[in-house]
Design an enzyme around this catalytic site. Structure first.
Site, PDB file in Angstrom:
ATOM      1  N   GLU A 114       0.817  -1.224   0.000  1.00  0.00           N
ATOM      2  CA  GLU A 114       0.000   0.000   0.000  1.00  0.00           C
ATOM      3  C   GLU A 114       0.849   1.272   0.000  1.00  0.00           C
ATOM      4  O   GLU A 114       0.522   2.254  -0.672  1.00  0.00           O
ATOM      5  CB  GLU A 114      -0.916  -0.008   1.241  1.00  0.00           C
ATOM      6  N   VAL A 152       2.655   3.374  -3.356  1.00  0.00           N
ATOM      7  CA  VAL A 152       2.051   4.357  -4.264  1.00  0.00           C
ATOM      8  C   VAL A 152       1.292   5.397  -3.439  1.00  0.00           C
ATOM      9  O   VAL A 152       0.381   5.060  -2.685  1.00  0.00           O
ATOM     10  CB  VAL A 152       1.082   3.687  -5.260  1.00  0.00           C
ATOM     11  N   GLY A 189       2.036   7.084  -0.809  1.00  0.00           N
ATOM     12  CA  GLY A 189       2.230   7.039   0.648  1.00  0.00           C
ATOM     13  C   GLY A 189       1.027   6.589   1.449  1.00  0.00           C
ATOM     14  O   GLY A 189       0.647   5.420   1.435  1.00  0.00           O
ATOM     15  N   ILE A 226      -2.151   7.282   1.125  1.00  0.00           N
ATOM     16  CA  ILE A 226      -3.469   7.168   0.456  1.00  0.00           C
ATOM     17  C   ILE A 226      -3.751   5.690   0.141  1.00  0.00           C
ATOM     18  O   ILE A 226      -2.936   5.045  -0.517  1.00  0.00           O
ATOM     19  CB  ILE A 226      -3.487   7.993  -0.857  1.00  0.00           C
ATOM     20  N   GLY A 236      13.580  20.048   3.272  1.00  0.00           N
ATOM     21  CA  GLY A 236      13.567  18.585   3.323  1.00  0.00           C
ATOM     22  C   GLY A 236      12.470  17.941   2.486  1.00  0.00           C
ATOM     23  O   GLY A 236      12.220  16.743   2.579  1.00  0.00           O
ATOM     24  N   GLU A 277      15.083  15.853  -2.370  1.00  0.00           N
ATOM     25  CA  GLU A 277      16.371  15.208  -2.123  1.00  0.00           C
ATOM     26  C   GLU A 277      17.502  16.138  -2.572  1.00  0.00           C
ATOM     27  O   GLU A 277      17.275  17.054  -3.379  1.00  0.00           O
ATOM     28  CB  GLU A 277      16.467  13.929  -2.962  1.00  0.00           C
ATOM     29  N   ASP A 304       9.977   9.078 -10.444  1.00  0.00           N
ATOM     30  CA  ASP A 304       9.300   8.601  -9.236  1.00  0.00           C
ATOM     31  C   ASP A 304       7.802   8.399  -9.521  1.00  0.00           C
ATOM     32  O   ASP A 304       7.216   7.373  -9.168  1.00  0.00           O
ATOM     33  CB  ASP A 304       9.514   9.627  -8.107  1.00  0.00           C
ATOM     34  N   LYS A 357       5.340   4.710  -9.723  1.00  0.00           N
ATOM     35  CA  LYS A 357       4.036   4.523  -9.073  1.00  0.00           C
ATOM     36  C   LYS A 357       2.961   4.267 -10.124  1.00  0.00           C
ATOM     37  O   LYS A 357       2.102   3.391  -9.964  1.00  0.00           O
ATOM     38  CB  LYS A 357       3.690   5.762  -8.236  1.00  0.00           C
ATOM     39  N   GLY A 381       6.373  11.028   3.721  1.00  0.00           N
ATOM     40  CA  GLY A 381       6.634  11.366   5.124  1.00  0.00           C
ATOM     41  C   GLY A 381       6.611  10.078   5.934  1.00  0.00           C
ATOM     42  O   GLY A 381       5.838   9.158   5.631  1.00  0.00           O
TER      43      GLY A 381
HETATM   44  N1  LIG Z   1      10.328   8.492   3.029  1.00  0.00           N
HETATM   45  C1  LIG Z   1       9.115   8.543   2.506  1.00  0.00           C
HETATM   46  O1  LIG Z   1       8.380   9.529   2.672  1.00  0.00           O
HETATM   47  C2  LIG Z   1       8.603   7.391   1.699  1.00  0.00           C
HETATM   48  C3  LIG Z   1       7.296   7.441   1.167  1.00  0.00           C
HETATM   49  C4  LIG Z   1       6.781   6.357   0.454  1.00  0.00           C
HETATM   50  C5  LIG Z   1       7.592   5.262   0.231  1.00  0.00           C
HETATM   51  N2  LIG Z   1       8.878   5.249   0.700  1.00  0.00           N
HETATM   52  C6  LIG Z   1       9.690   4.066   0.438  1.00  0.00           C
HETATM   53  O2  LIG Z   1      10.038   3.454   1.675  1.00  0.00           O
HETATM   54  C7  LIG Z   1      11.301   2.826   1.572  1.00  0.00           C
HETATM   55  C8  LIG Z   1      12.209   3.355   2.672  1.00  0.00           C
HETATM   56  O3  LIG Z   1      12.333   4.752   2.527  1.00  0.00           O
HETATM   57  P1  LIG Z   1      13.017   5.679   3.657  1.00  0.00           P
HETATM   58  O4  LIG Z   1      12.722   7.085   3.265  1.00  0.00           O
HETATM   59  O5  LIG Z   1      12.663   5.196   4.997  1.00  0.00           O
HETATM   60  O6  LIG Z   1      14.568   5.378   3.357  1.00  0.00           O
HETATM   61  P2  LIG Z   1      15.837   5.737   4.283  1.00  0.00           P
HETATM   62  O7  LIG Z   1      15.480   6.760   5.291  1.00  0.00           O
HETATM   63  O8  LIG Z   1      16.970   5.976   3.341  1.00  0.00           O
HETATM   64  O9  LIG Z   1      16.097   4.364   5.061  1.00  0.00           O
HETATM   65  C9  LIG Z   1      16.633   3.236   4.448  1.00  0.00           C
HETATM   66  C10 LIG Z   1      17.017   2.250   5.526  1.00  0.00           C
HETATM   67  O10 LIG Z   1      17.537   1.074   4.899  1.00  0.00           O
HETATM   68  C11 LIG Z   1      18.727   0.674   5.574  1.00  0.00           C
HETATM   69  N3  LIG Z   1      19.595  -0.032   4.656  1.00  0.00           N
HETATM   70  C12 LIG Z   1      20.188   0.418   3.534  1.00  0.00           C
HETATM   71  N4  LIG Z   1      20.939  -0.555   2.995  1.00  0.00           N
HETATM   72  C13 LIG Z   1      20.803  -1.641   3.791  1.00  0.00           C
HETATM   73  C14 LIG Z   1      21.349  -2.949   3.768  1.00  0.00           C
HETATM   74  N5  LIG Z   1      22.177  -3.348   2.812  1.00  0.00           N
HETATM   75  N6  LIG Z   1      20.997  -3.784   4.755  1.00  0.00           N
HETATM   76  C15 LIG Z   1      20.144  -3.409   5.746  1.00  0.00           C
HETATM   77  N7  LIG Z   1      19.616  -2.175   5.813  1.00  0.00           N
HETATM   78  C16 LIG Z   1      19.939  -1.305   4.849  1.00  0.00           C
HETATM   79  C17 LIG Z   1      19.346   1.961   6.070  1.00  0.00           C
HETATM   80  O11 LIG Z   1      20.227   1.664   7.143  1.00  0.00           O
HETATM   81  P3  LIG Z   1      21.017   2.834   7.965  1.00  0.00           P
HETATM   82  O12 LIG Z   1      19.931   3.630   8.658  1.00  0.00           O
HETATM   83  O13 LIG Z   1      21.861   2.111   8.931  1.00  0.00           O
HETATM   84  O14 LIG Z   1      21.768   3.606   6.948  1.00  0.00           O
HETATM   85  C18 LIG Z   1      18.094   2.740   6.505  1.00  0.00           C
HETATM   86  O15 LIG Z   1      17.747   2.423   7.807  1.00  0.00           O
HETATM   87  C19 LIG Z   1      11.785   3.129   0.141  1.00  0.00           C
HETATM   88  O16 LIG Z   1      11.462   2.071  -0.716  1.00  0.00           O
HETATM   89  C20 LIG Z   1      11.004   4.368  -0.238  1.00  0.00           C
HETATM   90  O17 LIG Z   1      10.821   4.495  -1.648  1.00  0.00           O
HETATM   91  C21 LIG Z   1       9.375   6.280   1.441  1.00  0.00           C
END
Ligand SMILES: NC(=O)c1ccc[n+]([C@@H]2O[C@H](COP(=O)([O-])OP(=O)(O)OC[C@H]3O[C@@H](n4cnc5c(N)ncnc54)[C@H](OP(=O)(O)O)[C@@H]3O)[C@@H](O)[C@H]2O)c1
Length: 436
Positions: free
Chosen positions: A131, A134, A136, A138, A189, A192, A203, A207, A304
């Site tokens: 869920e 795509v 977040g 929603i 923030g 990126e 991106d 989705k 978020g």
């Molecule tokens: N952020 C958003 O708003 C958002 C929204 C929708 C979907 N998403 C999706 O959610 C997912 C996570 O996003 P995020 O923003 O939370 O990313 P993030 O803040 O970059 O966190 C990624 C995490 O993965 C860990 N990691 C990276 N390589 C690894 C490895 N080889 N082994 C184990 N752990 C590893 C990192 O470890 P360290 O902390 O130790 O570096 C970190 O804790 C992504 O697929 C993203 O597209 C995110």
């Protein structure tokens, strides 16, 4: 009470940390809703020593997410690492093959490998829930996967990138340039450090490719998406759009046509009176049009940590509520083996209205020559207006809005105008999308 649902979380970044926090804050409520506890038994991230401001309790630490995916004592593997290959792919595959349910927020992974992973999940009789991948928070996946049975989708479209919508909203509200808005978005923030992926539409494309599969029962085809980002949208476009009763949004659109399926991501003019035009800032919105239901629009936070974690926990809770022996539904709304090959409609055959902004030399005959190029290509005009160019006396701006025509006709007409030698600058062409 039933036995606790044991989960392993790989990735403790923005989403993973929010998820751990929410599971603790809402433990009692979730237990009541699911009829069993949800317990984090294992976690994995890169840096074991990083202070994440969360309490990991008795969860076992795994340096290797694949080892966590295979750990004998987990029921659900939650992948929050990100990336289309690497540890995300290997751990999700390992978990499914080991017969674990998987929950992921990873659009890149699903966009590239979704059908392959769905095939494994369905063979193993486990769930692959996504869920959060795509828009977040929603609940568009559940809506399309579960609530629209029997409906035939004709079009799905939406604002699926908060960074782009934030930039376009501020450009319009404050009259500032794309570059200044982007710099602010980075400072706050919302964008990126390397914003290319968001700004250039990839991106949104990831989705969209997932929604296309759900909408039309086809295999995911992320490489067949027409892509245009927002980096060349100027104040001149924003102002002209407003004058004409439109607002510019970066939309992802998937639509069934006579020649196949159109998948396109591009800046789009939507009527300012439409509901989707009222979606501002980092908010997302997805509209689905079907034969029986009509048009549905869901709007809310598209990213978020907390909003995304909320969608991830919703997926986990669904698994917690399911009972042994319960037949799990297919990942993309129909069994993976029945997803039909993707049939791409060529962009040149796209039909719709167009906004065309031309900066031309201020000389006799230009206006007539432009009108002739349009007529030669059977393009009928809804409006044509001419403005002096505020910055340059010798230039004029001509803004055309076409009635429904084809992309091929517009490209030919614009090529003709370029050949005529009247243009001072590159022509700006923005598609107009019908929206209620
Ligand atoms: N952020 C958003 O708003 C958002 C929204 C929708 C979907 N998403 C999706 O959610 C997912 C996570 O996003 P995020 O923003 O939370 O990313 P993030 O803040 O970059 O966190 C990624 C995490 O993965 C860990 N990691 C990276 N390589 C690894 C490895 N080889 N082994 C184990 N752990 C590893 C990192 O470890 P360290 O902390 O130790 O570096 C970190 O804790 C992504 O697929 C993203 O597209 C995110």
């Amino acid at each position: 009470m039933a036995e606790a649902l044991r989960i392993g979380i790989a990735g403790l970044g923005t989403v993973g940390a929010s998820m751990v926090r929410m599971l603790q804050d809402k433990a009692a409520e979730l237990t009541r809703q699911c009829g069993r506890e949800i317990t984090v038994v294992g976690v994995s991230a890169r840096d074991r020593n990083r202070d994440r401001g969360i309490d990991l309790g008795n969860a076992q630490w795994f340096d290797d997410p694949v080892a966590l995916a295979r750990a004998g004592d987990i029921d659900v593997f939650v992948e929050l690492i990100g990336g289309e290959d690497g540890p995300a792919l290997s751990s999700v595959k390992a978990a499914l093959e080991a017969g674990r349910h998987v929950v992921t927020a990873n659009k890149a992974l699903l966009s590239r490998h979704g059908v392959q992973l769905a095939t494994i999940a369905e063979k193993k009789g486990v769930l692959l829930n996504y869920e959060a991948a795509v828009a977040g928070g929603i609940p568009i996946i559940k809506t399309m996967r579960e609530a629209m049975a029997g409906n035939s989708v004709t079009r799905v479209f939406g604002i699926m990138n908060g960074t782009c919508n934030y930039i376009l909203t501020r450009m319009e509200a404050e009259g500032i340039s794309f570059e200044d808005c982007l710099a602010d978005a980075q400072r706050l923030g919302y964008a990126e450090a390397d914003p290319t992926f968001d700004i250039e539409g990839q991106d949104t494309a990831h989705k969209l490719s997932i929604l296309t599969s759900l909408a039309f029962g086809c295999r995911i085809s992320a490489d067949d998406i027409y892509l245009e980002g927002i980096s060349n949208i100027t104040q001149a476009d924003i102002r002209a759009a407003a004058e004409l009763g439109y607002r510019i949004k970066l939309l992802g659109v998937a639509q069934k046509t006579e020649s196949g399926i159109e998948q396109r991501v591009h800046p789009t003019m939507v009527p300012v009176s439409s509901v989707i035009a009222q979606v501002h800032g980092v908010t997302n919105a997805v509209a689905v049009e079907t034969d029986y239901l009509g048009e549905l629009l869901l709007t809310g936070p598209g990213a978020g940590g907390d909003a995304t974690a909320s969608a991830v926990i919703g997926d986990v809770a669904d698994i917690a509520k399911s009972r042994p022996g319960f037949q799990h539904g297919p990942v993309f709304g129909r069994p993976a083996r029945e997803l039909v090959p993707y049939k791409r409609a060529r962009m040149r055959s796209h039909e719709g209205g167009y906004f065309i902004r031309l900066t031309v030399h201020d000389r006799a005959g230009v206006f007539a020559a432009i009108a002739k190029r349009m007529a030669d290509n059977d393009i009928s005009l809804e409006s044509i207006v001419q403005h002096g160019d505020a910055t340059e006396d010798a230039h004029k701006t001509v803004i055309l809005v076409t009635h429904e025509t084809t992309e091929a006709a517009v490209r030919k007409a614009v090529d003709g105008i370029v050949k005529d030698g009247h243009l001072v600058d590159k022509a700006q062409v923005i598609r107009i999308e019908r929206a209620a």
